[in-house]
Design an enzyme around this catalytic site. Structure first.
Site, PDB file in Angstrom:
ATOM      1  N   HIS A  17       0.875  -1.173   0.000  1.00  0.00           N
ATOM      2  CA  HIS A  17       0.000   0.000   0.000  1.00  0.00           C
ATOM      3  C   HIS A  17       0.910   1.220   0.000  1.00  0.00           C
ATOM      4  O   HIS A  17       1.949   1.231   0.656  1.00  0.00           O
ATOM      5  CB  HIS A  17      -0.894  -0.028   1.244  1.00  0.00           C
ATOM      6  CG  HIS A  17      -1.868   1.110   1.362  1.00  0.00           C
ATOM      7  ND1 HIS A  17      -2.475   1.693   0.279  1.00  0.00           N
ATOM      8  CD2 HIS A  17      -2.335   1.770   2.446  1.00  0.00           C
ATOM      9  CE1 HIS A  17      -3.294   2.652   0.687  1.00  0.00           C
ATOM     10  NE2 HIS A  17      -3.208   2.733   2.000  1.00  0.00           N
ATOM     11  N   GLU A  47     -12.253   2.411   0.645  1.00  0.00           N
ATOM     12  CA  GLU A  47     -12.450   1.818   1.968  1.00  0.00           C
ATOM     13  C   GLU A  47     -13.402   2.658   2.816  1.00  0.00           C
ATOM     14  O   GLU A  47     -14.291   2.127   3.493  1.00  0.00           O
ATOM     15  CB  GLU A  47     -11.099   1.712   2.684  1.00  0.00           C
ATOM     16  CG  GLU A  47     -10.159   0.669   2.103  1.00  0.00           C
ATOM     17  CD  GLU A  47      -8.757   0.773   2.661  1.00  0.00           C
ATOM     18  OE1 GLU A  47      -7.961  -0.150   2.425  1.00  0.00           O
ATOM     19  OE2 GLU A  47      -8.447   1.794   3.323  1.00  0.00           O
ATOM     20  N   GLU A  71     -28.008 -11.106   3.677  1.00  0.00           N
ATOM     21  CA  GLU A  71     -28.289 -11.102   2.240  1.00  0.00           C
ATOM     22  C   GLU A  71     -27.400 -10.132   1.465  1.00  0.00           C
ATOM     23  O   GLU A  71     -27.388 -10.164   0.227  1.00  0.00           O
ATOM     24  CB  GLU A  71     -29.767 -10.800   1.997  1.00  0.00           C
ATOM     25  CG  GLU A  71     -30.676 -11.939   2.457  1.00  0.00           C
ATOM     26  CD  GLU A  71     -32.086 -11.840   1.893  1.00  0.00           C
ATOM     27  OE1 GLU A  71     -32.242 -11.367   0.753  1.00  0.00           O
ATOM     28  OE2 GLU A  71     -33.023 -12.238   2.598  1.00  0.00           O
TER      29      GLU A  71
END
Length: 339
Positions: free
Chosen positions: A108, A195, A231
């Site tokens: 990163h 993010e 879900e």
């Protein structure tokens, strides 16, 4: 945009190097084990003497050195400890042992992009970043697949930085899916934004808000959990497989109509205004500065927020329900005893 695949990378380059991976967390364990399985035999893990990960490495038959020892020994040093620890580790245990001609890699771009680490001119500095968590990188590799990845070159002192970065990316499985060439700036800023605004911050807050709305309205927490968290994976799998249109093809017309009329009431122009503010904080260094200061103070706010999240009702309900889903406990991505 340059995209590289298996045929574009020579794995023999990294096989001929002595490779040190500093850190054995989510990314570190996946990089080391994937590279070893790809034939990179001269590879060690750099860990502090008191690191709890030493036992995990030894169980895998890996050689462990201190970060300083690993840096002295290696031709290629991949730094995969958490962002907030890298600058101090670099100053104390890596930089004193860096030599001209070495290749230092990052998963990163945070510390390089925000100038928290300033490497000497005589070393190669590159990025090899899988686009996904380390546990997923490892699981995909073991199934014969790979995660898409990124490479970037910050310094090319030897003239071989790109070839080495591509070879390393092939060893961990990224060229199986494709590796995009980018810059440290672009990788860092887009990764942080994704993010914060969508993948972790956005999705988590959306799930929590939906769960709380149903529970506060008198619905069973278990029902709220299934509808708002469980879900989510099923829907995201459909989107991942073939895009939003693929998901809409699979759901009912009622659900699709609700998407069009209600989605924009939740995620609207005000949300986008806040997203732009988040991106500005990332671009101008505000987020990085705040995160560095938070850690210098011992991260009290961070740990308090983590504790509140862990104590949320959705975690209590989820633990109970997942314990009943025996089929979901097989082949877990995260096994804290091993990785």
């Amino acid at each position: 945009m340059n995209i590289y695949y298996e045929q574009d990378a020579d794995i023999d380059i990294i096989k001929a190097k002595k490779v040190a991976v500093i850190g054995y967390g989510s990314q570190g364990h996946a990089h080391v084990l994937n590279a070893r399985a790809s034939g990179v035999s001269d590879i060690v893990v750099g860990l502090q003497e008191a690191s709890a990960s030493r036992a995990k490495c030894e169980a895998e038959g890996l050689t462990v050195m201190t970060p300083a020892e690993a840096t002295k020994w290696a031709d290629v040093v991949m730094i995969l400890v958490p962002d907030e620890l890298q600058a101090v580790l670099w100053a104390n245990e890596i930089e004193p042992h860096i030599r001209d001609g070495q290749h230092v890699m990052f998963g990163h771009g945070f510390n390089i992009h925000y100038n928290l680490i300033r490497p000497p001119a005589g070393v190669d500095i590159s990025l090899s970043a899988p686009k996904g968590p380390g546990h997923t990188l490892r699981a995909q590799y073991q199934m014969g697949f790979g995660l898409p990845g990124l490479i970037a070159i910050h310094q090319d002192a030897t003239g071989t930085a790109k070839d080495v970065a591509l070879s390393y990316s092939k060893a961990i499985g990224n060229t199986r899916a494709g590796v995009i060439e980018t810059s440290f700036k672009e990788e860092t800023e887009t990764d942080l934004f994704g993010e914060q605004a969508v993948l972790c911050g956005g999705i988590v807050e959306l799930i929590k808000a939906g769960f709380e709305t149903l529970v506060e309205a008198g619905y069973a927490p278990e029902m709220a959990y299934f509808e708002c968290l469980h879900e989510t994976k099923l829907i995201v799998d459909l989107i991942y497989e073939g895009g939003i249109a693929n998901m809409n093809y699979s759901i009912s017309n009622t659900a699709e109509y609700g998407e069009y009329v209600s989605g924009p009431r939740v995620i609207n122009s005000d949300t986008k205004v806040e997203m732009k503010k988040i991106l500005t904080d990332i671009q101008d260094g505000t987020f990085a500065r705040n995160w560095v200061l938070e850690n210098q103070a011992g991260a009290p706010s961070f740990h308090a927020k983590r504790a509140r999240m862990n104590d949320h009702l959705i975690e209590e309900v989820g633990t109970k329900l997942r314990g009943m889903m025996h089929w979901a406990q097989n082949d877990r991505l995260v096994d804290k005893s091993r990785n």
